[in-house]
Write an enzyme that holds these catalytic residues in place. Sequence first.
Site, PDB file in Angstrom:
ATOM      1  N   ARG A   1       0.376   3.507  -3.192  1.00 33.42           N
ATOM      2  CA  ARG A   1      -0.203   4.760  -3.253  1.00 33.42           C
ATOM      3  C   ARG A   1       0.550   6.064  -3.591  1.00 33.42           C
ATOM      4  O   ARG A   1       0.016   6.799  -4.616  1.00 33.42           O
ATOM      5  CB  ARG A   1      -0.425   4.941  -1.760  1.00 33.42           C
ATOM      6  CG  ARG A   1      -1.248   6.149  -1.387  1.00 33.42           C
ATOM      7  CD  ARG A   1      -1.371   6.652   0.063  1.00 33.42           C
ATOM      8  NE  ARG A   1      -2.224   5.674   0.746  1.00 33.42           N
ATOM      9  CZ  ARG A   1      -1.911   4.492   1.471  1.00 33.42           C
ATOM     10  NH1 ARG A   1      -0.491   4.484   1.631  1.00 33.42           N
ATOM     11  NH2 ARG A   1      -2.782   3.733   1.948  1.00 33.42           N
TER      12      ARG A   1
ATOM     13  N   SER B   1       0.879  -1.183  -0.233  1.00 33.51           N
ATOM     14  CA  SER B   1      -0.041   0.052   0.036  1.00 33.51           C
ATOM     15  C   SER B   1       1.094   1.300  -0.104  1.00 33.51           C
ATOM     16  O   SER B   1       0.587   2.458  -0.739  1.00 33.51           O
ATOM     17  CB  SER B   1      -1.070   0.040   1.301  1.00 33.51           C
ATOM     18  OG  SER B   1       0.051  -0.131   2.555  1.00 33.51           O
TER      19      SER B   1
ATOM     20  N   ASN C   1      -0.610   7.959  -7.367  1.00 33.40           N
ATOM     21  CA  ASN C   1      -0.717   9.240  -7.258  1.00 33.40           C
ATOM     22  C   ASN C   1       0.112  10.226  -8.187  1.00 33.40           C
ATOM     23  O   ASN C   1      -0.149  11.095  -8.785  1.00 33.40           O
ATOM     24  CB  ASN C   1      -0.871   9.685  -5.843  1.00 33.40           C
ATOM     25  CG  ASN C   1      -2.050   9.528  -5.058  1.00 33.40           C
ATOM     26  OD1 ASN C   1      -2.916  10.197  -5.406  1.00 33.40           O
ATOM     27  ND2 ASN C   1      -2.082   8.383  -4.261  1.00 33.40           N
TER      28      ASN C   1
END
Length: 291
Positions: free
Chosen positions: A223, A219, A227
Amino acid sequence: MSEANAPAISNPVEYIQHHLTNWSIGTEHGEAVKIIDFSVFHVDVFLFSVLLAGLFAYIAWKVGKNLSADTPSGTQNVIETVVEFVNQQIQDIFPNADRLVGPLALTIFVWVFLMNAMDLLPVDLIPALWSGLYGLFGGDPHHAYIKVVPTTNLDTTFALALTVFALIIYYNIKSKGLVGYLTSFFFHPFSAKNIVVKIILAPINFLMTLIEEVAKPVSLGLRLFGNMFAGELLFLLIALLAFSVWAMPAQIVLGSLWAIFHILVITLQAFIFMLLTVVYLGLASQHGEHH
């Protein structure tokens, strides 16, 4: 637009592909790289990561060398604000942190922010300069690949995440002992007093805890990568408006608005990565009965 860079942007699809291709050793020009391929070395990722880390270290050394309590410089004030901000987060989340956590959190926050901030440079600036330099030395500008944002590459984000994961394991073993850490996989999250029930729940606990532990670096890495990659892709799509002369004003307006908003994104992503690192290390430092 330089003649050397023209072939790379004559087609929108080729333009995007060219900008999303790394300067790599171990692949043919423009060849797609597998997600996991240890035979490939991304020169641009390493180069910009090291340069930004060196810039951070140099500024910190320069300010530290000329600290002044009476007449602090603007740079000193900014650095002190960042240090106090990071330190406050650690005190709130991990009050019993050792001396490693503070410098680690500060380094992660500033380094990730600097790598993310490379996305604010005009998308064609460094690639155009690199294409021209590549052509001067007899290279084909078509093959002058370079990506300037290290965090838009999975290698960077997962390297950071796996380093944090290694520290999570270290702090778990440090606080619980090796045996305590390994046995926690079999008695968490479901606990029972009956020995038979414990044995029945052990495989389920092991699977659940294993997934929970593996999810932390996955994660963290995905992440940040997702982004930043999405932000870079949007900048490229805005840049494609240059193919239509009438769309130049729209390109300038949209690019400026997205750049302003992206400042929040790059700061927030650096903060989240730093904050989750402190949270995970704080949880890993809890003793077995609090796990």
